[in-house]
Motif scaffolding. Structure first.
Motif, PDB file in Angstrom:
ATOM      1  N   ASN A  22       0.780  -1.351  -0.068  1.00  0.00           N
ATOM      2  CA  ASN A  22      -0.087   0.107  -0.021  1.00  0.00           C
ATOM      3  C   ASN A  22       1.016   1.326   0.259  1.00  0.00           C
ATOM      4  OD1 ASN A  22      -2.842   1.393  -0.083  1.00  0.00           O
ATOM      5  ND2 ASN A  22      -2.670   1.704   2.027  1.00  0.00           N
ATOM      6  N   LYS A  23       2.015   1.045  -0.824  1.00  0.00           N
ATOM      7  CA  LYS A  23       2.776   2.070  -0.423  1.00  0.00           C
ATOM      8  C   LYS A  23       4.116   2.218  -1.920  1.00  0.00           C
ATOM      9  CE  LYS A  23       4.119   3.083   4.103  1.00  0.00           C
ATOM     10  NZ  LYS A  23       4.907   3.178   5.107  1.00  0.00           N
ATOM     11  N   ARG A  25      -0.264   4.758  -3.656  1.00  0.00           N
ATOM     12  CA  ARG A  25      -1.438   4.307  -3.386  1.00  0.00           C
ATOM     13  C   ARG A  25      -1.534   3.579  -4.356  1.00  0.00           C
ATOM     14  NH1 ARG A  25      -4.896   8.957  -2.062  1.00  0.00           N
ATOM     15  NH2 ARG A  25      -5.753   8.986  -4.764  1.00  0.00           N
ATOM     16  N   ASP A  27      -4.093   3.646  -7.056  1.00  0.00           N
ATOM     17  CA  ASP A  27      -3.947   4.851  -7.897  1.00  0.00           C
ATOM     18  C   ASP A  27      -2.618   5.019  -8.312  1.00  0.00           C
ATOM     19  OD1 ASP A  27      -4.361   6.275  -5.635  1.00  0.00           O
ATOM     20  OD2 ASP A  27      -5.300   8.185  -6.286  1.00  0.00           O
ATOM     21  N   ASP A 333      -8.995   4.563   5.822  1.00  0.00           N
ATOM     22  CA  ASP A 333      -8.235   4.930   4.979  1.00  0.00           C
ATOM     23  C   ASP A 333      -8.130   6.586   4.568  1.00  0.00           C
ATOM     24  OD1 ASP A 333     -11.463   4.739   4.673  1.00  0.00           O
ATOM     25  OD2 ASP A 333     -11.219   3.966   2.210  1.00  0.00           O
ATOM     26  N   ARG A 335      -7.822  10.386   4.660  1.00  0.00           N
ATOM     27  CA  ARG A 335      -6.499  11.259   4.277  1.00  0.00           C
ATOM     28  C   ARG A 335      -6.176  12.417   5.526  1.00  0.00           C
ATOM     29  NH1 ARG A 335     -10.137  13.893  -0.676  1.00  0.00           N
ATOM     30  NH2 ARG A 335     -10.920  12.892   0.704  1.00  0.00           N
ATOM     31  N   GLN A 467      -9.992   7.325  -6.917  1.00  0.00           N
ATOM     32  CA  GLN A 467      -9.438   6.363  -6.332  1.00  0.00           C
ATOM     33  C   GLN A 467      -9.583   4.392  -7.257  1.00  0.00           C
ATOM     34  OE1 GLN A 467      -8.220   5.623  -2.462  1.00  0.00           O
ATOM     35  NE2 GLN A 467      -6.481   3.864  -3.304  1.00  0.00           N
TER      36      GLN A 467
END
Length: 609
Positions: A22-23, A25, A27, A333, A335, A467
Motif C-alpha cells: 500500500n505504498k 497508493r 491509484d 483510509d 486522508r 481512486q
C-alpha cells in the motif's frame, strides 16, 4: 515464455507487491502501470488508455453518484430508523432485517457506503437492546459483501466480468443474473450469523449501557467536558467586536473554543454557528468550550473585554434543536491521519468544532490541538445538526459513529426522497428491460437525480471514488497484454494439465479458491480484472459455456469474508465491533467454504455448462 510476456509478468508482480505494501497508493500504482505498459511494446498507448472509455468504468462512476443521491435525500437513514422500529426487542429479528436491508440497499449502491451509514444505527440499536456491538457488526459487514452477489451493478467485479464476456464475443449477464445465487448465499449467511453470533460476544471487553440511547449529557461525561462550558458576553468596548474568529485565534492563544453565538435580534435570540468567518458584535454571548477546565480566564476577561454570564443549564441542553454533538471516527483510509486537530480546519471546512479526542477507547484529558491523529481515532465534534449530517457524505475521511437521542427532535431534509426513488426506479427498469445500454440507463438516473435536486454537481463529483476508477482503468490493460503475449494461454494450459481430467466443477472450485486467495492481498476489482480472462479461456479449453466460469470469478471476488483487511467493509466494522484479526478468520473462513460449495453447486445448474 517470451521476453514480452516476461516483462508483463514482471510489471504485474511489481503492481501486486506495491498493492500489498500500500505504498504508494493503489491509484498511483495504476498510473505507473499505464505509463509502463506501452514502454514494453506489447500495447499501444491507445490500447493502454482504452479503459477510460470502457462503458463499465462509466457505469461504476455513475453508480457512486446514484448512491450519494440516496444518502443526501435521507433514504438510507430512514431505512435504518425503520429497521430499529421493526426489530422491536428481538435480536434474531434484528439480524434478519439488518442483513436483508443492507444487502438490498447494497445491491444498488456502494456496499462500503451502506455499511458506513448503518454503523451508527446499529450502535444505537445495540445500546437500546443491551447487545454487544460485536454480535451485530459482523452480520452488517457480511451482508454488505453479499450485496455484491445480488445484481449486475452491485460491485465493480460484476461489471468487469460482464465487460470481459462482451469483449470476447459472448453474451453478458442480465441485471438480475446474479440474484438467484446471491439470494441463496444471503439466506445461508443469515442462518450462519444466527448460529455463530454467540461466538462474537466478548462480554469481558464490551460493556453495553442500559439506557436506550446516548444523550448529549453522556457524551459530555465520556469525553471529560464537564466544567469546560462557559457563556461569555462581548462588552461594548471589547477588542473582539468587529473581528472574525479566524483573526482572533482565541483557541490557540487563550484556550477558548467558540462553539456558537447567541445574538439578540429584535424580540428573539438567534443562535449563530461559529465559523472562521463569523464576525463578532458587541453584546454577543459566546458559547465556549475551554481547551482545559483548569484554564484561568480572570486575566483574559479584562484583556479581551468579555464578562461571564450565568448558566442555569448546559447550552447544549438549551439549544439542543440547533446545536448538537456527534462522535466522528477516522476510517482506515482517511486522508486526515497524520494531521493535527489544528490542521484539520474543521471550523473553516465543515463548520464544526472539535471538542474531544478518544484513542483506544480512552478519552484524552483536555483538547491537545497539536496531537497528531491516527486511523481509528474518534473525535467529538459540535455544531449545527445540518453540518453534522453533512459529514455522512464524506465517509472516506469521516465516519459519523454516534448521533445522540436529541437528534430525533431535528427532522432531516428529505423532501426530495420521492424523486430519488423515482430516479432509481427508472434506472433499474431501463436496465432490466434492456431498452437502452446499461451505461445510458445509469446516466439517465444521474441526470434525473440532478434535475430533481437530489444531488448537485459539487457533491456528485465528490461522491465518485476516483481512486477506484483509476485503479480499474490502470489494471484493465493487463488482461489484453497477457492475452497478446500468451500469458492467458499459459495459465490455462497449466490449469488444464493439473485439473483438466477432474471435470468442470472442480475447475470452478479451483478458480473460486484462486480468486478468493488473491483477493486477500489485492483489491477484488484488480483480482477480477486478472481472473476473468483466465476463467473464460478455461471454459473455451474445456469447450463449455464461459458464463458459469465468469460468474464464479465474480462471486469469489465478493467473498472477502476471511480477514478484516480483505475488504474496506470489514475494516470499517473492526473498531466499532472491537474485533481481533482472529475473529474474522474464525468466522469468515468456514463461511467462505460454504459460499464456495454453494456457488459451485448452483452456478452450473443455473448456467448450464
Amino acid at each position: 515464455m517470451n521476453l514480452q510476456l516476461g516483462l508483463v509478468l514482471f510489471l504485474l508482480l511489481c503492481a501486486m507487491v506495491l498493492f500489498v505494501r500500500n505504498k504508494p497508493r493503489m491509484d498511483v500504482v495504476a498510473v505507473l502501470m499505464i505509463v509502463a505498459l506501452p514502454l514494453t511494446g506489447v500495447l499501444s498507448t491507445q490500447e493502454t488508455l482504452a479503459g477510460f472509455s470502457d462503458p463499465s468504468v462509466v457505469v461504476i462512476a455513475a453508480l457512486f453518484v446514484i448512491g450519494e443521491g440516496l444518502v443526501r435525500t435521507g433514504i438510507a437513514y430512514q431505512l435504518g430508523e425503520r429497521l430499529m422500529h421493526r426489530s422491536g426487542n428481538s435480536e434474531i429479528r434484528l439480524i434478519v432485517l439488518l442483513m436483508l436491508t443492507v444487502a438490498g440497499l447494497g445491491s444498488i449502491m456502494s456496499s462500503t457506503g451502506v455499511v458506513a451509514i448503518f454503523i451508527p444505527v446499529v450502535l444505537s440499536i445495540a445500546a437500546r437492546l443491551n447487545i454487544p456491538p460485536s454480535r451485530l457488526m459482523m452480520p452488517l459487514s457480511f451482508a454488505g459483501l453479499i450485496s455484491g452477489m445480488l445484481t449486475l451493478v452491485a460491485t465493480p467485479p460484476n461489471m468487469i466480468v460482464h465487460s470481459e464476456l462482451v469483449r470476447t464475443g459472448y453474451t453478458g449477464f442480465s441485471f438480475f443474473a446474479f440474484a438467484p445465487i446471491g439470494l441463496a448465499i444471503l439466506f445461508l449467511g443469515i442462518i450462519y450469523m444466527l448460529l455463530t453470533r454467540h461466538w462474537l460476544a466478548q462480554p469481558d471487553k464490551q460493556k453495553t449501557k442500559h439506557e436506550q440511547r446516548h444523550k448529549i449529557a453522556d457524551l459530555v461525561h465520556e469525553y471529560r467536558l464537564v466544567g469546560r462550558e462557559r457563556r461569555l458576553r462581548v462588552r461594548p468596548n471589547s477588542k473582539l467586536a468587529g473581528q472574525t474568529l479566524d483573526e482572533l485565534h482565541l483557541r490557540k492563544e487563550y484556550g477558548i473554543n467558540v462553539i456558537a453565538i447567541e445574538r439578540q435580534r429584535r424580540f428573539r435570540i438567534k443562535l449563530l454557528n461559529a465559523t472562521g468567518t463569523t464576525e463578532l458584535e458587541a453584546g454577543d454571548i459566546l458559547l465556549v468550550d475551554l481547551v482545559s477546565p483548569s484554564i484561568n480566564l480572570l486575566g483574559s476577561y479584562y484583556e479581551l473585554g468579555i464578562e461571564p454570564v450565568s448558566m442555569q443549564n448546559s447550552y447544549f441542553h438549551d439549544h439542543h434543536r440547533e446545536l448538537g454533538l456527534a462522535e466522528v471516527m477516522l476510517p482506515p483510509d482517511s486522508r486526515l491521519a497524520g494531521q493535527t486537530i489544528q490542521e484539520l480546519g474543521f471550523r473553516s471546512k465543515r463548520k464544526l468544532n472539535v471538542l474531544g479526542l478518544r484513542r483506544n477507547q480512552k478519552a484524552l484529558d483536555g483538547l491537545l490541538v497539536d496531537e497528531e491523529l491516527k486511523a481509528g481515532d474518534t473525535l467529538l465534534v459540535a455544531g449545527n445538526w445540518t453540518h453534522i449530517r453533512d459529514l455522512q457524505s464524506h465517509s472516506r475521511d469521516y465516519l459519523v459513529l454516534s448521533l445522540p437521542a436529541e437528534v430525533d427532535d431535528v427532522a432531516p431534509a428529505i423532501s426530495q426522497a420521492p424523486h430519488a426513488l423515482f430516479s432509481l426506479a427508472v434506472m433499474i427498469i431501463l436496465m432490466v428491460a434492456g431498452l437502452v445500454p446499461n451505461v445510458i440507463a445509469v446516466l439517465i438516473g444521474c441526470l434525473l437525480m440532478g434535475a430533481f435536486r437530489c444531488i448537485d454537481m459539487e457533491s456528485a463529483y465528490r461522491s465518485i471514488h476516483w481512486q477506484s476508477i483509476v485503479l480499474i482503468v490502470g489494471m484493465l490493460p493487463f488482461a489484453l497484454a497477457l492475452q497478446k503475449t500468451g500469458g492467458i494461454d499459459l495459465a490455462v494450459s497449466g490449469l488444464m494439465n493439473l485439473f483438466g481430467d477432474t471435470g468442470p466443477r472442480v475447475i470452478l472450485a479451483i478458480l473460486f479458491i484462486a480468486t478468493a486467495i488473491i483477493g486477500l492481498f489485492i483489491s477484488n476489482t484488480a483480482t477480477a480484472v486478472l481472473m476473468a480472462p483466465v476463467a473464460i479461456a478455461s471454459a473455451e479449453a474445456l469447450q463449455v459455456s464461459p458464463a458459469p466460469f465468469a460468474m464464479i470469478v465474480a462471486l469469489a471476488a465478493s467473498a472477502a469474508f476471511m480477514t478484516p483487511i480483505s475488504s474496506p467493509v470489514n475494516t470499517l466494522v473492526l473498531g466499532p465491533g472491537q474485533y481481533r484479526f482472529a475473529d474474522f478468520v474464525r468466522i469468515g473462513v468456514p463461511f467462505t467454504v460454504l459460499v464456495m460449495l454453494t456457488s459451485v453447486t448452483l452456478v452450473p445448474t443455473l448456467f448450464p455448462l
